[in-house]
Write an enzyme that holds these catalytic residues in place. Structure first.
Site, short mmCIF file in Angstrom:
data_model
loop_
_atom_site.label_atom_id
_atom_site.label_comp_id
_atom_site.label_asym_id
_atom_site.label_seq_id
_atom_site.Cartn_x
_atom_site.Cartn_y
_atom_site.Cartn_z
CB SER A 92 -0.96 0.01 1.20
OG SER A 92 -2.05 -0.85 0.96
CE LYS A 95 -4.50 1.85 -0.40
NZ LYS A 95 -3.94 0.51 -0.53
CE1 TYR A 197 -5.30 2.44 3.34
CE2 TYR A 197 -5.27 0.17 4.10
CZ TYR A 197 -4.71 1.19 3.35
OH TYR A 197 -3.58 0.96 2.61
#
Length: 417
Positions: A92, A95, A197
């Site tokens: 992640s 991101k 999230y």
């Protein structure tokens, strides 16, 4: 500010720039680390105690690397030692790249923060909200009361939630597999009403592709990775990079670590804005330095200063953020990185709204990757850091202790606390 940003952004930008100016007025410039600093010892103690198998950690000011260290091995039971250029799966932490890409397109007028994202990607039109389940367990859906915007997606207020931290999404997914007439994915709340999230940045990645006319890997290469010289970052890796890759280690219930074979890697045909990328600590630190330095480094600019300031401005008001309860302890522990600290979310990062004792100051930015890779940017202190390990579950307590030991030692050494 250009007309591509809203009046809301003008207010946020003015406040963010004022805070940045105030912090720069009191922050001492970072100097070379003094002899006898204890950063190496802080990390090595965790490796020598067997708490983590291997670590690469780096820190920088906006213009210079101030620390780098590599400790332990790439795989327990193997001879290859960690090196600063070790390749990691950073999950992640992509991101942040996706957020930068989207905001570049906002600067160009190809995307807009507060218009319906469905104007660009029709797949985001007419979203359905999961309102609950009937007594027989069937999902109850209703139309969302607001359209999803790019701002919602970047700040995780869209309603998309990951099943790993949302039991209702797990339950809905089971029902959708049994009943093919149900939508593949739904929102768990109306946009702007909560924080969760989830897969929002996957959708942002698709918006980037549509608005730019490029696949996400090509866009990254042309507009972020190439200009910054991040040659070890990408969705695919070469054989030479593969030879530098760290192995994943799984933490058993008794605390022992089990080395996993390297993943089977094939070149992807589609690209996610939310995960699935490789990088190294030096590469990722370049990105952090550029953001710490208002969007530019070494004569290369990836974002305007006002856009970087907006990324660091809290976008979610007083909504609760940052605490996530796992549905699968083998993959992730419960997540609460800063207990008792007020948290916000900007356009790409978590923000600690309060200072962390003996560490980062209020207004610092952070996020992480599933395999226990972490970064932070502290604009007030003028320091950014990255630490990479390869361990499951996420938020592993020993990995987090290593991260905290590294961060604390950096602030002691720089006297930036």
């Amino acid at each position: 500010m250009t007309g591509r940003f809203s009046r809301r952004d003008l207010v946020s930008y003015t406040a963010a720039m004022a805070a940045a100016s105030a912090s720069r007025a009191v922050a001492a410039p970072l100097r070379a680390l003094p002899e006898g600093h204890d950063i190496d010892a802080a990390i090595r103690a965790k490796v020598d105690a067997g708490e983590v198998p291997g670590v690469v950690a780096m820190a920088a000011s906006g213009r210079a690397t101030i620390y780098e260290g590599a400790f332990g091995v790439r795989a327990r039971g193997a001879a290859a030692k960690m090196s600063v250029d070790t390749v990691f799966r950073i999950a992640s932490m992509i991101k942040l790249l996706t957020s930068v890409a989207a905001l570049q397109l906002v600067e160009q007028g190809k995307l807009r923060l507060d218009e319906p994202a469905a104007n660009i990607d029709p797949a985001l039109a007419a979203p359905q909200v999961l309102a609950g389940f009937d007594p027989q367990g069937a999902p109850q859906l209703r139309p969302a009361r607001k359209p999803i915007t790019l701002r919602n997606l970047l700040s995780h207020t869209s309603g998309f939630s990951y099943p790993l931290w949302d039991a209702d999404v797990v339950r809905y997914s089971r029902a959708a597999r049994a009943n093919k007439s149900l939508p593949r994915s739904v929102l768990t709340f109306d946009p702007d009403s909560r924080w969760a999230y989830g897969g929002s940045l996957d959708r942002v990645g698709r918006l980037v592709e549509i608005a730019s006319g490029q696949t996400l890997d090509r866009y990254f290469a042309d507009h972020i990775l190439g200009p910054l010289g991040m040659s070890d970052t990408g969705f695919t890796i070469t054989d030479k990079q593969r030879a530098r890759e760290a192995h994943l280690h799984v933490r058993e219930r008794d605390g022992t670590l089990v080395t996993q074979p390297l993943e089977h890697h094939t070149a992807p045909r589609t690209f996610s804005g939310g995960g699935g990328i490789y990088s190294t600590a030096p590469d990722y630190l370049i990105l952090l330095q550029a953001l710490l330095n208002s969007g530019s480094i070494g004569g290369t600019s990836i974002l305007r200063p006002e856009t970087v300031a907006l990324m660091a401005a809290n976008q979610i008001g007083n909504l609760d953020a940052g605490v996530m309860r796992t549905t699968n302890p083998a993959i992730s522990n419960d997540v609460d990185f800063f207990p008792g600290t007020r948290l916000g979310w900007g356009l790409g990062h978590m923000i600690n709204l309060d200072p962390v004792r003996n560490a980062r100051k209020a207004g610092s930015l952070t996020w992480a990757g599933l395999y226990n890779t972490y970064y932070w940017i502290d604009p007030s202190s003028g320091v950014a850091g990255v630490i990479m390990m390869q361990i499951l579950p996420f938020a592993d307590t020993r990995a987090l202790a290593t991260y905290r030991a590294f961060e604390g030692a950096i602030y002691r050494a720089t006297k930036a606390v």
